[in-house]
Each structure stands twice: as C-alpha cells, then as structure tokens.
Scaffold this active site. Structure first.
Site, PDB file in Angstrom:
ATOM      1  N   ASP A  57      -8.116 -21.095  70.054  1.00 50.43           N
ATOM      2  CA  ASP A  57      -8.551 -19.898  69.404  1.00 50.43           C
ATOM      3  C   ASP A  57      -7.650 -19.797  67.874  1.00 50.43           C
ATOM      4  O   ASP A  57      -6.690 -20.431  68.073  1.00 50.43           O
ATOM      5  CB  ASP A  57      -8.292 -18.523  69.987  1.00 50.43           C
ATOM      6  CG  ASP A  57      -8.664 -17.369  69.124  1.00 50.43           C
ATOM      7  OD1 ASP A  57      -9.883 -17.348  68.916  1.00 50.43           O
ATOM      8  OD2 ASP A  57      -7.941 -16.583  68.966  1.00 50.43           O
ATOM      9  N   ASP A 107      -5.672 -15.585  73.761  1.00 47.88           N
ATOM     10  CA  ASP A 107      -7.172 -15.438  73.604  1.00 47.88           C
ATOM     11  C   ASP A 107      -7.658 -16.822  74.058  1.00 47.88           C
ATOM     12  O   ASP A 107      -9.006 -16.720  74.718  1.00 47.88           O
ATOM     13  CB  ASP A 107      -8.004 -15.008  72.215  1.00 47.88           C
ATOM     14  CG  ASP A 107      -7.493 -13.805  71.662  1.00 47.88           C
ATOM     15  OD1 ASP A 107      -6.904 -12.932  72.672  1.00 47.88           O
ATOM     16  OD2 ASP A 107      -7.680 -13.389  70.618  1.00 47.88           O
ATOM     17  N   HIS A 146      -4.529  -9.272  69.158  1.00 48.39           N
ATOM     18  CA  HIS A 146      -5.359 -10.599  69.380  1.00 48.39           C
ATOM     19  C   HIS A 146      -4.064 -11.652  69.042  1.00 48.39           C
ATOM     20  O   HIS A 146      -3.188 -11.394  68.298  1.00 48.39           O
ATOM     21  CB  HIS A 146      -5.997 -11.035  68.202  1.00 48.39           C
ATOM     22  CG  HIS A 146      -7.474 -10.042  68.372  1.00 48.39           C
ATOM     23  ND1 HIS A 146      -8.776 -10.879  68.075  1.00 48.39           N
ATOM     24  CD2 HIS A 146      -7.817  -8.900  68.424  1.00 48.39           C
ATOM     25  CE1 HIS A 146      -9.753 -10.068  68.418  1.00 48.39           C
ATOM     26  NE2 HIS A 146      -8.990  -8.745  68.610  1.00 48.39           N
TER      27      HIS A 146
END
Length: 232
Positions: free
Chosen positions: A7, A155, A150
C-alpha cells in the site's frame, strides 16, 4: 509462490499533476502465508503536503522533511519486490504512483501484468456492496480497531488478511514448531487443495483382520445360535 502485498500514501490523487508518493509498506507472502518479512519507507516529496491529504494519513511537511528521497531508496525497494506479483487495493492507483516515482528516478517501470487488484476481486465477489478496505475488513471480521489513520504498512497488513479471505481463506493451526520457535504453522485453503506445513508422516494402519481375530469372531457368532440377520 511469492507475492508482495503493498500500500502507498501520497500527497494527492494524480502523479501527473505533481502529486508524490510519501510512504510505502510491503508484506511478503509465500503460498498465501505471511513470512514475517516486510519493507517500509517514508519519502520526502519535495513539495508541500495538502491539508486534506494530511488529515487522511497524518504525515506532515515537518515529519517528512528529513526523510530520504525516493530516488535514493529506489534500488532497495526494487530488490525487495523482486519479480513477484504485486497485490494492492485499487492497484492502478498505487502502480501509477510507483511507476511515476521510478520514472523520475530513471528506473524501469513495473509491468502492469504483475498487478493483482483486490478491489476488482471484491467487486466480482460482492457486486453492489461497499468495497473500501474498511468495509471489506468489517465483512470478513478482520480486526482494524488499531487503525486510527491510514498508514501504508498497517494497511498492507490488513490487506494481506483480506487477500487471503478473497482467495479462499486460511485456518490457523496448532504450532508444531520446536520449543522456542516463533514460526506460525497454518493451513492454506485454495480451491481444490489443502496444504499443511510440517505435518509428520505416519504409516497407514493395517485394517485387515488377522487369523486370530477372524477365529475369535467365528466363535462369538457360534454362541449366538441363529443371528437375527439370518432369521426369515
């Protein structure tokens, strides 16, 4: 098969408009089982961080100011990725940023045929449903309580669990490792195969009755007179 689940975090949505990648997190999997190896790096984007982006991932200009440039770490990232398939959620977004950074660094872009998109997989399995990483973690019971903002590595860890679920699921088994080992033993379930690590070999048990057992059975039946299954 070796695969990399990854990610990225960025300054915005479009590298063609000057947005840059500021973080990447990668998780190594072999046979759909996490190996414990990972790669994580922050990058100085050499531009300001929009407030809207900072609110999503919490990475500020001050925090990123002393981080390395992508070009200085590009070879390190490419070495970790190797030639493995690369798994991401909405993968065209992440591939677009990685390849834009590689182009700036004078490196060869990553071939798009290495891309595995869990968003596309989820769209097929759950048409019409919410398909964000958060929504899919909730659907599959993946714990994301520690995810406040995030973060690329966090993630990627969540996505690795989701990828397992989207490709058949995994049952965690009892550890058979020697005392002191931290290795996790798992059973990976694909469409038609179940593979277990380190399962001990046991020779098949004999099932044919011996002569003594047959004689004992005959003697027992003789004591019964006429068995019920022989009666008219």
């Amino acid at each position: 098969m070796r695969e990399i689940v990854f990610d990225t975090e960025t300054t915005g949505f479009d590298p063609k408009n000057g947005d840059r990648m500021v973080e990447i997190g990668c998780i190594e999997m072999i046979g759909r089982v996490e190996t414990g190896k990972s790669y994580h790096c922050y990058y100085n984007p050499q531009r300001d961080m929009p407030k809207s982006a900072e609110e999503i991932h919490g990475l500020s200009d001050i925090f990123l100011s002393d981080k390395p440039l992508f070009a200085d770490k590009a070879d390190e990232l490419l070495e970790f990725l190797g030639d493995a398939p690369l798994v991401a959620h909405n993968a065209t977004f992440d591939f677009g940023f990685i390849n834009a950074e590689l182009e700036r660094a004078g490196k060869t872009a990553i071939a798009m045929d290495r891309m595995v998109d869990t968003l596309a997989m989820a769209r097929v399995k759950h048409p019409g449903a919410k398909l964000s990483l958060d929504a899919l973690c909730t659907r599959y019971g993946i714990d994301r309580s520690h995810r406040v903002k995030h973060g690329a590595l966090l993630d990627a860890e969540l996505l690795a669990q989701l990828y397992i679920e989207l490709t058949g699921g995994r049952q965690i088994g009892l550890s058979l490792a020697a005392e002191g080992s931290e290795k996790e033993h798992a059973v990976s379930v694909d469409d038609d195969a179940v593979i277990a690590e380190d399962r001990p070999f046991r020779a098949p048990r004999p099932h044919k009755a011996s002569a003594e057992e047959l004689a004992a059975n005959t003697a027992f039946l003789e004591k019964m007179g006429i068995p019920i299954w022989h009666r008219g």
